[in-house]
Motif scaffolding. Sequence first.
Motif, PDB file in Angstrom:
ATOM      1  N   CYS A   1      16.723 103.402  14.918  1.00 19.73           N
ATOM      2  CA  CYS A   1      16.605 104.445  16.106  1.00 19.73           C
ATOM      3  C   CYS A   1      15.085 105.128  15.605  1.00 19.73           C
ATOM      4  CB  CYS A   1      17.328 105.414  15.924  1.00 19.73           C
ATOM      5  SG  CYS A   1      17.992 106.337  14.462  1.00 19.73           S
ATOM      6  N   ALA A   2      14.279 104.420  15.012  1.00 20.13           N
ATOM      7  CA  ALA A   2      12.888 105.152  14.689  1.00 20.13           C
ATOM      8  C   ALA A   2      12.100 105.269  16.111  1.00 20.13           C
ATOM      9  CB  ALA A   2      12.005 104.062  13.630  1.00 20.13           C
ATOM     10  N   GLY A   3      11.463 106.241  16.306  1.00 21.08           N
ATOM     11  CA  GLY A   3      10.639 106.427  17.387  1.00 21.08           C
ATOM     12  C   GLY A   3      11.511 106.578  18.920  1.00 21.08           C
ATOM     13  N   LYS A   4      12.810 106.515  18.719  1.00 16.78           N
ATOM     14  CA  LYS A   4      13.658 106.992  19.795  1.00 16.78           C
ATOM     15  C   LYS A   4      13.966 108.279  20.072  1.00 16.78           C
ATOM     16  CE  LYS A   4      15.030 102.441  20.454  1.00 16.78           C
ATOM     17  NZ  LYS A   4      14.941 101.613  21.551  1.00 16.78           N
ATOM     18  N   THR A   5      13.913 108.680  21.250  1.00 17.12           N
ATOM     19  CA  THR A   5      14.181 110.158  21.624  1.00 17.12           C
ATOM     20  C   THR A   5      15.371 110.045  22.325  1.00 17.12           C
ATOM     21  OG1 THR A   5      13.019 109.890  23.857  1.00 17.12           O
ATOM     22  CG2 THR A   5      11.890 110.748  21.902  1.00 17.12           C
ATOM     23  N   GLU A   6      16.057 109.158  22.942  1.00 15.16           N
ATOM     24  CA  GLU A   6      17.397 109.122  23.425  1.00 15.16           C
ATOM     25  C   GLU A   6      17.967 107.893  22.724  1.00 15.16           C
ATOM     26  OE1 GLU A   6      17.442 109.429  27.558  1.00 15.16           O
ATOM     27  OE2 GLU A   6      16.352 111.677  27.486  1.00 15.16           O
ATOM     28  N   ILE A   7      19.362 107.963  22.772  1.00 13.16           N
ATOM     29  CA  ILE A   7      20.128 106.711  22.213  1.00 13.16           C
ATOM     30  C   ILE A   7      21.009 106.254  23.276  1.00 13.16           C
ATOM     31  CG2 ILE A   7      21.563 105.985  20.518  1.00 13.16           C
ATOM     32  CD1 ILE A   7      18.870 106.800  19.513  1.00 13.16           C
ATOM     33  N   ASP A   8      20.724 104.976  23.749  1.00 10.92           N
ATOM     34  CA  ASP A   8      21.687 104.340  24.831  1.00 10.92           C
ATOM     35  C   ASP A   8      22.526 103.521  23.948  1.00 10.92           C
ATOM     36  OD1 ASP A   8      20.347 102.253  23.931  1.00 10.92           O
ATOM     37  OD2 ASP A   8      19.179 101.917  25.882  1.00 10.92           O
ATOM     38  N   ALA A   9      23.582 103.005  24.820  1.00 12.01           N
ATOM     39  CA  ALA A   9      24.726 102.155  24.393  1.00 12.01           C
ATOM     40  C   ALA A   9      24.185 100.930  23.376  1.00 12.01           C
ATOM     41  CB  ALA A   9      25.504 101.732  25.524  1.00 12.01           C
ATOM     42  N   VAL A  10      23.126 100.453  23.754  1.00 14.53           N
ATOM     43  CA  VAL A  10      22.708  99.207  23.028  1.00 14.53           C
ATOM     44  C   VAL A  10      22.254  99.617  21.928  1.00 14.53           C
ATOM     45  CG1 VAL A  10      20.799  97.384  23.162  1.00 14.53           C
ATOM     46  CG2 VAL A  10      22.196  97.975  25.301  1.00 14.53           C
ATOM     47  N   THR A  11      21.365 100.724  21.763  1.00 13.52           N
ATOM     48  CA  THR A  11      20.770 101.062  20.380  1.00 13.52           C
ATOM     49  C   THR A  11      21.882 101.698  19.620  1.00 13.52           C
ATOM     50  OG1 THR A  11      18.802 101.861  21.654  1.00 13.52           O
ATOM     51  CG2 THR A  11      19.118 102.775  19.420  1.00 13.52           C
ATOM     52  N   ALA A  12      22.897 102.382  20.189  1.00 11.06           N
ATOM     53  CA  ALA A  12      23.946 102.899  19.392  1.00 11.06           C
ATOM     54  C   ALA A  12      24.638 101.866  18.572  1.00 11.06           C
ATOM     55  CB  ALA A  12      24.947 103.521  20.157  1.00 11.06           C
ATOM     56  N   LYS A  13      24.621 100.514  19.472  1.00  9.87           N
ATOM     57  CA  LYS A  13      25.380  99.208  18.769  1.00  9.87           C
ATOM     58  C   LYS A  13      24.633  98.593  17.789  1.00  9.87           C
ATOM     59  CE  LYS A  13      27.475  94.876  19.784  1.00  9.87           C
ATOM     60  NZ  LYS A  13      26.887  94.125  18.479  1.00  9.87           N
ATOM     61  N   ALA A  14      23.399  98.865  18.065  1.00 10.85           N
ATOM     62  CA  ALA A  14      22.127  98.286  16.981  1.00 10.85           C
ATOM     63  C   ALA A  14      22.336  98.936  15.815  1.00 10.85           C
ATOM     64  CB  ALA A  14      20.961  98.171  17.511  1.00 10.85           C
ATOM     65  N   MET A  15      22.437 100.366  15.851  1.00  6.95           N
ATOM     66  CA  MET A  15      22.768 101.246  14.819  1.00  6.95           C
ATOM     67  C   MET A  15      24.130 100.956  13.967  1.00  6.95           C
ATOM     68  SD  MET A  15      21.356 104.914  16.450  1.00  6.95           S
ATOM     69  CE  MET A  15      21.955 105.693  15.217  1.00  6.95           C
TER      70      MET A  15
ATOM     71  N   SER B   1      32.281  97.544  16.605  1.00  6.17           N
ATOM     72  CA  SER B   1      31.208  96.696  17.062  1.00  6.17           C
ATOM     73  C   SER B   1      31.307  95.864  18.378  1.00  6.17           C
ATOM     74  CB  SER B   1      30.332  96.447  16.145  1.00  6.17           C
ATOM     75  OG  SER B   1      29.051  95.461  16.599  1.00  6.17           O
ATOM     76  N   GLU B   2      32.279  95.115  17.945  1.00 10.29           N
ATOM     77  CA  GLU B   2      32.751  94.036  18.987  1.00 10.29           C
ATOM     78  C   GLU B   2      33.345  94.562  20.307  1.00 10.29           C
ATOM     79  OE1 GLU B   2      34.269  90.983  15.515  1.00 10.29           O
ATOM     80  OE2 GLU B   2      35.754  92.209  16.628  1.00 10.29           O
ATOM     81  N   ALA B   3      33.776  95.819  20.279  1.00  5.68           N
ATOM     82  CA  ALA B   3      34.329  96.542  21.336  1.00  5.68           C
ATOM     83  C   ALA B   3      33.237  96.887  22.102  1.00  5.68           C
ATOM     84  CB  ALA B   3      35.390  97.360  21.059  1.00  5.68           C
ATOM     85  N   MET B   4      32.311  97.555  21.576  1.00 11.73           N
ATOM     86  CA  MET B   4      30.931  98.182  22.020  1.00 11.73           C
ATOM     87  C   MET B   4      30.374  97.001  22.836  1.00 11.73           C
ATOM     88  SD  MET B   4      29.171 101.158  19.806  1.00 11.73           S
ATOM     89  CE  MET B   4      28.232 101.447  21.243  1.00 11.73           C
ATOM     90  N   ASP B   5      30.232  95.773  22.132  1.00  8.38           N
ATOM     91  CA  ASP B   5      29.513  94.480  22.821  1.00  8.38           C
ATOM     92  C   ASP B   5      30.199  94.290  24.253  1.00  8.38           C
ATOM     93  OD1 ASP B   5      27.585  92.581  22.734  1.00  8.38           O
ATOM     94  OD2 ASP B   5      29.346  91.048  22.369  1.00  8.38           O
ATOM     95  N   ILE B   6      31.359  94.182  24.261  1.00  7.25           N
ATOM     96  CA  ILE B   6      32.235  93.765  25.336  1.00  7.25           C
ATOM     97  C   ILE B   6      31.830  94.964  26.401  1.00  7.25           C
ATOM     98  CG2 ILE B   6      34.571  93.340  26.312  1.00  7.25           C
ATOM     99  CD1 ILE B   6      35.458  92.107  23.570  1.00  7.25           C
ATOM    100  N   ALA B   7      32.085  96.224  26.173  1.00  7.91           N
ATOM    101  CA  ALA B   7      31.902  97.067  26.877  1.00  7.91           C
ATOM    102  C   ALA B   7      30.389  97.205  27.724  1.00  7.91           C
ATOM    103  CB  ALA B   7      32.198  98.578  26.406  1.00  7.91           C
TER     104      ALA B   7
END
Length: 206
Positions: free
Chosen positions: A92-106, A135-141
Amino acid sequence: MTTAKEALRVVGQAVIDKKSYLTDLDQAIGDGDHGINMARGFESVFKKIAVLDDNIDLTTLLKTVGMGLISSVGGAAGPLYGTAFLRASGVCAGKTEIDAVTAKAMLDAAIKGIQDRGKAKKGEKTMLDALIPASEAMDIAIKAGKTEVECLADAVQAAQKGVEYTKTIIATKGRASYLAERSIGHQDPGATSSTVMLEALYNYLE
């Protein structure tokens, strides 16, 4: 206003509130101190983040949490959770807001850190049995176009099922592995504390 610091406090407090429960779970199959150690770790973390600005960037916040857990949590949980937070901080370096894609990457970075540090995989009765399904459920969502909160809700539900799954399998890592077949019927404390964190974050954001 929602801040990362406030969200972290909610997550940590949820673990502290479950101290006795997590310790009871660990007494059945482990060293019997998971809840005590995790509570002590987050109490230490709270002191470290108290001096940070309320609008501190997420990377610095998560690094502070990770280092705090490594230095204050005994047993395997400190290095594992500490590494998880440290790895997530890099995404999340340099991110000011966290979307679902970034959250899953984290989450994926955290999982990779736990795997690297603990040399574990799914199906060995560890926290990974909750986090990997999440993580798998987030990917599907995400692919279904769900909102961030909906994605997290699905992740929580998958983690909860993962905790139930740990009751059905033999522990092959840590102190619990000494029990072999006798570990069946008991849920994994690490999978449980991981799920407690996800649940707390969801409830906060929801």
